[in-house]
Design a protein around this motif. Structure first.
Motif, PDB file in Angstrom:
ATOM      1  N   ALA A 249      -0.228   7.642  -7.548  1.00 59.11           N
ATOM      2  CA  ALA A 249       0.160   8.869  -8.087  1.00 59.11           C
ATOM      3  C   ALA A 249       1.455   9.512  -7.668  1.00 59.11           C
ATOM      4  N   ARG A 250       1.885   9.354  -6.826  1.00 59.35           N
ATOM      5  CA  ARG A 250       3.476   9.770  -6.135  1.00 59.35           C
ATOM      6  C   ARG A 250       4.199   9.002  -6.751  1.00 59.35           C
ATOM      7  N   ASP A 251       4.254   7.682  -7.104  1.00 62.99           N
ATOM      8  CA  ASP A 251       5.255   7.054  -7.980  1.00 62.99           C
ATOM      9  C   ASP A 251       5.243   7.301  -9.541  1.00 62.99           C
ATOM     10  N   LEU A 252       3.870   7.488  -9.779  1.00 59.49           N
ATOM     11  CA  LEU A 252       3.647   8.017 -11.228  1.00 59.49           C
ATOM     12  C   LEU A 252       4.656   9.542 -11.522  1.00 59.49           C
TER      13      LEU A 252
ATOM     14  N   CYS B  90      -2.742  -0.684  -5.197  1.00 60.71           N
ATOM     15  CA  CYS B  90      -4.036  -0.721  -4.328  1.00 60.71           C
ATOM     16  C   CYS B  90      -4.169   0.729  -3.442  1.00 60.71           C
ATOM     17  N   ASP B  91      -3.496   1.546  -3.752  1.00 61.15           N
ATOM     18  CA  ASP B  91      -3.689   2.851  -3.013  1.00 61.15           C
ATOM     19  C   ASP B  91      -3.401   3.898  -4.201  1.00 61.15           C
TER      20      ASP B  91
ATOM     21  N   ARG C  95       0.805  -1.195  -0.165  1.00 57.41           N
ATOM     22  CA  ARG C  95       0.089   0.245  -0.204  1.00 57.41           C
ATOM     23  C   ARG C  95       0.756   1.327  -0.233  1.00 57.41           C
ATOM     24  N   THR C  96       2.033   1.381   0.435  1.00 50.82           N
ATOM     25  CA  THR C  96       2.865   2.322   0.549  1.00 50.82           C
ATOM     26  C   THR C  96       3.511   2.674  -0.936  1.00 50.82           C
ATOM     27  N   GLY C  97       3.366   1.914  -1.719  1.00 49.02           N
ATOM     28  CA  GLY C  97       3.907   1.978  -3.046  1.00 49.02           C
ATOM     29  C   GLY C  97       5.649   1.524  -3.163  1.00 49.02           C
TER      30      GLY C  97
END
Length: 400
Positions: free
Chosen positions: A359-362, A353-354, A329-331
């Protein structure tokens, strides 16, 4: 002094936890299943309300200076999307956020959340459609893995943000697969945590990790393959989830025979198996040692490494044609994203799943030269705010 007493007498009473306040008008849906509203200028995250409704709220948490939490107490002007919850403990149990919402409207709310997170955190502006998958009955009866609390001769679920036991209604949890709904009532004389797992191969019951009935390792099926997985290990809880995610990942990657694929956070080898079947050479990484041992048996054609992804990257091949990431969930976070970019893959599938972590990783991928080619979202958790997305990334086309 008289003036001070007069001023105090005209001040509104302080709002404390448990107090009912309002009426207020409910604003948009927010990540986490709450709606945003304002009470005397303060942000309040309201559960069990819907955008556009007028409600009174019961304050549940005032511990944060900038915002409070609340539940809808009385619905004065209901949304046309509001329905009567099918479960008598909906709103008390912490497992369901959206039983008061029509199922198709739930998917609309989830789509709004994904779109808002992409826009705000990644600067990506696009409409989102949330797809239904086969395997549930109008949003019910889909959950193949359940956890219950046993205490004082009772069995139940946890209350929201609490360890308090909420007793099950007579029919059991309506989200649970029907085959396993009655099982918890056979254990009311016990204490601890009960797990009921309805796998493709049958049902397993565990209490505090000890197998009471069934097998410790069960079999699940997806895309024509059988996978061994620990009954208390990770496997998607919706019966249609594994097939839907594999189809989305493979359609997005478009693998070709002979390509090298890396499967990060690979679990027991779900995506590795599909990639091998497509003719790829596959390397997988997973931190759970038991899952890796099962993956090696499930997909003997692939190679698997045990370890935290961020600590195992140096042991991987330096180049890859395709990459799959299915992080927690934390990416994946910036360090992993940057390493993945350095592999030079022509396509990357990110299973999320989050939506906030996605979005942050994208955004990091974009900074490193990869762009979002496509996005699909799936309603794998009806009646809850949770959602699963599959993002496909490709190297950004640079303008000459």
């Amino acid at each position: 002094m008289g003036t001070d007493r007069q001023a105090r007498a005209t001040e509104p009473p302080a709002i404390v936890e448990g107090a009912v306040a309002g009426p207020i008008e409910v604003g948009p849906i927010a990540h986490g299943g709450h709606c945003v509203a304002r009470l005397d200028g303060r942000v309040v995250f309201v559960r069990h309300a819907l955008p556009g409704e007028t409600v009174t709220v019961r304050i549940t948490d005032t511990s944060h200076e900038r915002f409070w939490w609340a539940d809808a107490a009385t619905v004065i002007a209901p949304s046309p999307d509001r329905v009567s919850p099918p479960c008598p403990i909906a709103g008390v149990c912490g497992g369901c956020d959206f039983q008061h919402v029509r199922v198709d409207a739930q998917r609309g709310l989830k789509a709004d959340v994904v779109a808002e997170q992409l826009s705000r955190l990644a600067g990506i502006h696009r409409s989102v459609t949330v797809e239904a998958v086969p395997g549930d009955d109008g949003g019910l009866g889909w959950r193949t893995r359940m956890r219950y609390l046993l205490a004082d001769g009772r069995v139940g679920m946890r209350a929201w943000r609490s360890g308090r036991l909420v007793p099950l209604p007579d029919g059991g949890c309506l989200l649970a697969r029907p085959e396993g709904r009655d099982e918890p009532f056979a254990h009311t004389s016990e204490t601890g945590e009960l797990q009921v797992v309805v796998a493709s191969s049958g049902m397993t019951v565990l209490r505090d990790g000890e197998v009471l009935a069934g097998k410790a390792v069960v079999e699940e099926r997806a895309s024509g393959r059988a996978y061994k997985v620990r009954a208390d290990g990770f496997w998607q809880v919706h019966p249609g989830a594994a097939d839907a995610l594999v189809e989305a990942v493979m359609a997005g990657l478009r693998p070709e025979t002979g390509e090298h694929a890396i499967d990060l956070y690979c679990g027991v080898g779900l995506f590795a198996g599909a990639l091998v079947d497509a003719g790829c050479r596959v390397t997988g990484v997973e931190s759970d040692r038991a899952a890796v041992e099962l993956a090696r048996g499930n997909v003997p054609e692939a190679r698997f490494h045990t370890g935290r992804v961020e600590r195992t990257l140096g042991r991987l091949p330096r180049r890859a044609d395709l990459v799959v990431l299915d992080p927690p969930r934390t990416g994946a976070r910036a360090a992993v994203v940057r390493h993945v970019v350095g592999l030079g893959a022509r396509r990357i599938a990110y299973v999320a799943c989050d939506p906030a972590a996605l979005a942050r990783d994208l955004a990091t991928f974009a900074d490193e030269g990869y762009e979002l080619a496509s996005l699909r979202a799936f309603d794998l958790f009806p009646m809850t705010h949770h959602i699963e997305c599959v993002a496909i990334l490709t190297p950004a086309v640079r303008e000459s």
